[in-house]
Design a protein around this motif. Structure first.
Motif, PDB file in Angstrom:
ATOM      1  N   THR A 198       1.273  -1.484  -0.518  1.00 32.88           N
ATOM      2  CA  THR A 198       0.058  -0.080  -0.303  1.00 32.88           C
ATOM      3  C   THR A 198       0.715   0.960  -0.360  1.00 32.88           C
ATOM      4  OG1 THR A 198      -1.567  -1.586   0.992  1.00 32.88           O
ATOM      5  CG2 THR A 198      -1.968   1.253   1.573  1.00 32.88           C
ATOM      6  N   CYS A 199       0.432   2.497  -1.023  1.00 35.24           N
ATOM      7  CA  CYS A 199       1.699   3.618  -1.153  1.00 35.24           C
ATOM      8  C   CYS A 199       0.881   4.688  -0.831  1.00 35.24           C
ATOM      9  CB  CYS A 199       2.310   3.500  -1.976  1.00 35.24           C
ATOM     10  SG  CYS A 199       3.432   2.427  -2.504  1.00 35.24           S
ATOM     11  N   ARG A 200       0.719   5.641  -0.766  1.00 39.64           N
ATOM     12  CA  ARG A 200       0.162   7.114  -0.792  1.00 39.64           C
ATOM     13  C   ARG A 200       0.612   8.001  -1.291  1.00 39.64           C
ATOM     14  NH1 ARG A 200      -1.792   6.678   5.347  1.00 39.64           N
ATOM     15  NH2 ARG A 200      -0.197   5.711   6.265  1.00 39.64           N
ATOM     16  N   PRO A 201      -0.543   8.707  -2.293  1.00 41.53           N
ATOM     17  CA  PRO A 201       0.096   9.737  -2.635  1.00 41.53           C
ATOM     18  C   PRO A 201       1.192  11.059  -2.217  1.00 41.53           C
ATOM     19  CG  PRO A 201      -2.143   9.986  -2.642  1.00 41.53           C
ATOM     20  CD  PRO A 201      -1.539   8.991  -1.891  1.00 41.53           C
ATOM     21  N   VAL A 202       1.980  11.676  -3.621  1.00 40.16           N
ATOM     22  CA  VAL A 202       2.658  12.122  -2.621  1.00 40.16           C
ATOM     23  C   VAL A 202       2.158  13.742  -1.862  1.00 40.16           C
ATOM     24  CG1 VAL A 202       4.824  14.253  -3.652  1.00 40.16           C
ATOM     25  CG2 VAL A 202       4.162  11.605  -4.208  1.00 40.16           C
ATOM     26  N   GLU A 203       3.053  14.527  -0.765  1.00 43.24           N
ATOM     27  CA  GLU A 203       2.305  15.392   0.201  1.00 43.24           C
ATOM     28  C   GLU A 203       2.882  16.640   0.072  1.00 43.24           C
ATOM     29  OE1 GLU A 203      -0.360  15.766   3.367  1.00 43.24           O
ATOM     30  OE2 GLU A 203      -1.177  13.541   1.554  1.00 43.24           O
ATOM     31  N   SER A 204       4.289  16.481  -0.542  1.00 46.24           N
ATOM     32  CA  SER A 204       5.264  17.657  -0.061  1.00 46.24           C
ATOM     33  C   SER A 204       6.584  17.303  -1.403  1.00 46.24           C
ATOM     34  CB  SER A 204       6.056  17.312   1.268  1.00 46.24           C
ATOM     35  OG  SER A 204       6.901  16.928   0.801  1.00 46.24           O
ATOM     36  N   ALA A 205       7.100  19.018  -2.028  1.00 46.16           N
ATOM     37  CA  ALA A 205       7.934  18.594  -2.982  1.00 46.16           C
ATOM     38  C   ALA A 205       9.490  19.034  -2.848  1.00 46.16           C
ATOM     39  CB  ALA A 205       6.764  19.717  -4.208  1.00 46.16           C
ATOM     40  N   GLY A 206       9.532  19.488  -1.247  1.00 51.07           N
ATOM     41  CA  GLY A 206      10.224  19.784  -0.743  1.00 51.07           C
ATOM     42  C   GLY A 206      11.717  18.839  -1.759  1.00 51.07           C
ATOM     43  N   ALA A 207      11.153  17.514  -1.359  1.00 54.67           N
ATOM     44  CA  ALA A 207      12.746  16.793  -1.419  1.00 54.67           C
ATOM     45  C   ALA A 207      12.677  16.983  -3.002  1.00 54.67           C
ATOM     46  CB  ALA A 207      12.106  15.530  -0.382  1.00 54.67           C
ATOM     47  N   PHE A 208      12.111  16.263  -3.301  1.00 55.82           N
ATOM     48  CA  PHE A 208      12.224  16.781  -5.107  1.00 55.82           C
ATOM     49  C   PHE A 208      12.938  17.908  -5.444  1.00 55.82           C
ATOM     50  CE2 PHE A 208       8.386  13.894  -5.094  1.00 55.82           C
ATOM     51  CZ  PHE A 208       8.582  12.712  -5.182  1.00 55.82           C
ATOM     52  N   LEU A 209      13.062  18.746  -4.891  1.00 58.33           N
ATOM     53  CA  LEU A 209      13.009  19.796  -5.729  1.00 58.33           C
ATOM     54  C   LEU A 209      14.533  20.667  -5.299  1.00 58.33           C
ATOM     55  CD1 LEU A 209      10.368  22.388  -4.727  1.00 58.33           C
ATOM     56  CD2 LEU A 209      11.142  22.096  -7.174  1.00 58.33           C
ATOM     57  N   ARG A 210      15.283  19.374  -4.491  1.00 53.83           N
ATOM     58  CA  ARG A 210      16.169  19.482  -3.454  1.00 53.83           C
ATOM     59  C   ARG A 210      16.995  18.666  -4.508  1.00 53.83           C
ATOM     60  NH1 ARG A 210      13.857  19.741   1.347  1.00 53.83           N
ATOM     61  NH2 ARG A 210      13.782  21.636   1.913  1.00 53.83           N
ATOM     62  N   ARG A 211      16.690  17.529  -4.180  1.00 57.90           N
ATOM     63  CA  ARG A 211      17.356  16.440  -5.351  1.00 57.90           C
ATOM     64  C   ARG A 211      17.765  16.734  -6.639  1.00 57.90           C
ATOM     65  NH1 ARG A 211      14.597  10.835  -6.221  1.00 57.90           N
ATOM     66  NH2 ARG A 211      14.010  11.553  -4.630  1.00 57.90           N
ATOM     67  N   TYR A 212      16.613  17.498  -7.245  1.00 55.17           N
ATOM     68  CA  TYR A 212      16.863  17.303  -8.694  1.00 55.17           C
ATOM     69  C   TYR A 212      17.845  18.249  -8.796  1.00 55.17           C
ATOM     70  CZ  TYR A 212      12.803  14.583  -9.291  1.00 55.17           C
ATOM     71  OH  TYR A 212      12.530  12.982  -9.354  1.00 55.17           O
ATOM     72  N   THR A 213      17.569  19.586  -8.132  1.00 54.58           N
ATOM     73  CA  THR A 213      18.925  20.666  -8.082  1.00 54.58           C
ATOM     74  C   THR A 213      19.928  20.348  -8.330  1.00 54.58           C
ATOM     75  OG1 THR A 213      17.174  22.517  -7.371  1.00 54.58           O
ATOM     76  CG2 THR A 213      19.217  23.336  -7.526  1.00 54.58           C
ATOM     77  N   LEU A 214      20.478  19.657  -7.129  1.00 56.58           N
ATOM     78  CA  LEU A 214      21.872  18.405  -7.091  1.00 56.58           C
ATOM     79  C   LEU A 214      22.016  17.502  -8.818  1.00 56.58           C
ATOM     80  CD1 LEU A 214      22.489  18.273  -3.239  1.00 56.58           C
ATOM     81  CD2 LEU A 214      22.732  20.245  -4.895  1.00 56.58           C
ATOM     82  N   ASP A 215      20.959  16.553  -9.043  1.00 60.18           N
ATOM     83  CA  ASP A 215      21.155  16.336  -9.618  1.00 60.18           C
ATOM     84  C   ASP A 215      21.472  16.841 -11.188  1.00 60.18           C
ATOM     85  OD1 ASP A 215      21.291  13.217 -11.138  1.00 60.18           O
ATOM     86  OD2 ASP A 215      19.260  13.999 -12.087  1.00 60.18           O
ATOM     87  N   THR A 216      20.730  17.659 -11.635  1.00 61.56           N
ATOM     88  CA  THR A 216      20.383  18.797 -12.580  1.00 61.56           C
ATOM     89  C   THR A 216      21.877  19.323 -12.786  1.00 61.56           C
ATOM     90  OG1 THR A 216      18.941  19.329 -12.325  1.00 61.56           O
ATOM     91  CG2 THR A 216      19.548  20.516 -14.099  1.00 61.56           C
TER      92      THR A 216
END
Ligand SMILES: C[S@@+](CC[C@H](N)C(=O)[O-])C[C@H]1O[C@@H](n2cnc3c(N)ncnc32)[C@H](O)[C@@H]1O
Length: 372
Positions: A198-216
């Protein structure tokens, strides 16, 4: 009876056919090719081999259906100049970010700075569109909109637009197994076919924004080491049927859209909504929304032929026009004829299908053509 490996491989161009082991996901999505997911691209290794076979260093290659920019990026890596034409504004943004030359100290400073500000900046009160309100949980929405507000402060603002879009894609209220084309927001927990729990839909975007900033940043730095000195790429935002080319090309390498399969604007809808990009979907050739009725296929045939004829006119005499297709509807004999192109070879390749959800053998052709 299932075919044997030998039967399967007879007639294939083996240099263009890779197994999963020979070409795992991280190699197919090397450096800037993974700045943002894009459904419907060809793999960089195919482009690499074709550029090597049909073009010489310093040549200028055209892709009239540039998509996510695979041809342009690989042209730069192989020491060629490249021009792409693309109708969808988000794809143009992505290509521009992939192929730009950066002042590395400045982009490092900017992306590290924005990284520190993710989640700190309160959002200015602004109304979210209906799409944004329904596809994002309140916290994710606030974080994405706050990031969007910062973008204009930076020189490399387009890079941040791509980071924002990638995070917005990941932070949608959707199931893990349906990220490519979710139909409706998923607001409650669900049984996940991908993770078998069982999974839940995403609640926040902060971790994605940080991770993709560094990955980019890391991906742009990696590509900066590989691109040929003095080579350049440009993308023309337009319709390849009637765009005006101001220069002569040494050949074409492209993969046109298929009829009725993918909506190239809709797959990046979140980016159009958050960045207020120009939407020209009514000019998309082969859009899924148009279906595959007889009239749609006729319009598709006419449109692709017009785009190829326009590209061919812009090429030097004797230039190769390489078209990567799976022509299961057998439309290309007519398309080539109408475009004034002659088929010289048909190279067949085996396409490795990655997921069990898309079962079955799949082949693609590279049509090697020239102007009649
Ligand atoms: C199969 S994709 C190309 C993918 C590309 N080879 C890559 O690796 O990313 C076809 C592209 O054609 C674009 N397209 C559709 N109609 C167009 C038109 N009339 N003019 C220019 N581009 C168009 C779509 O937006 C889509 O990005």
């Amino acid at each position: 009876m299932a075919v044997t490996q030998d039967e399967l491989y007879a007639g294939l161009d083996l240099e263009l056919s890779w197994s999963e082991r020979a070409l795992p996901e991280h190699v197919r999505t090397k450096h800037v090719h993974r700045l943002h997911p894009y459904h419907g691209k060809f793999i960089p290794q195919l482009v690499e081999v074709l550029l090597d076979r049909y073009f010489t260093r310093g040549a200028h290659v055209l892709d009239p259906f540039a998509g996510s920019g695979t041809t342009l990026v690989q042209a730069l890596e192989s020491g060629l100049d490249a021009t792409g034409v693309e109708l969808a504004a988000f794809n143009c943004l992505l290509i521009g970010v992939k192929t730009a030359e950066y002042e590395l100290p400045l982009i490092r400073e900017e992306l590290n700075d924005v990284y520190e500000r993710v989640g700190v900046q309160p959002t200015k009160a602004r109304r979210a569109s209906k799409y944004v309100s329904s596809w994002y949980a309140p916290q994710a929405r606030a974080e994405l909109l706050a990031f969007a507000d910062l973008i204009g402060e930076y020189v490399y603002s387009d890079v941040l637009r791509v980071v924002l879009s990638r995070a917005a894609r990941s932070a949608r209220r959707t199931t893990h197994f349906d990220l490519e084309a979710p139909r409706a927001p998923q607001r409650t927990e669900y049984w996940c076919h991908k993770h078998k729990r069982t999974c839940r839909p995403v609640e926040s975007a902060g971790a994605f924004l940080r991770r993709y900033t560094l990955d980019t940043l890391a991906r742009i730095e990696e590509f900066a080491e590989l691109r040929g000195d003095g080579c350049s790429a440009q993308v023309l935002h337009g319709d390849s049927r009637d765009v005006e080319y101001g220069t002569a090309f040494d050949g074409v390498l492209t993969s046109p859209p298929y009829p009725g399969l993918i909506d190239y604007h809709e797959q990046h809808r979140y980016a159009y909504e958050l960045l207020a990009l120009d939407d020209r979907r009514e000019l998309e050739l082969g859009a899924a929304a148009a279906g595959t009725s007889r009239a749609s296929l006729a319009a598709y045939t006419e449109g692709i032929a017009a785009a190829l004829a326009n590209a061919a006119r812009a090429c030097v005499d004797g230039a190769p026009l390489l078209i990567v297709v799976n022509d299961r509807r057998e439309l290309y004999p007519e398309i080539l004829d109408r475009a004034g192109l002659v088929l010289e070879h048909r190279l067949r390749r085996h396409v490795n299908r990655r997921t069990g959800r898309r079962a079955g053998e799949y082949f693609e052709d590279v049509l090697v053509t020239r102007r009649a």
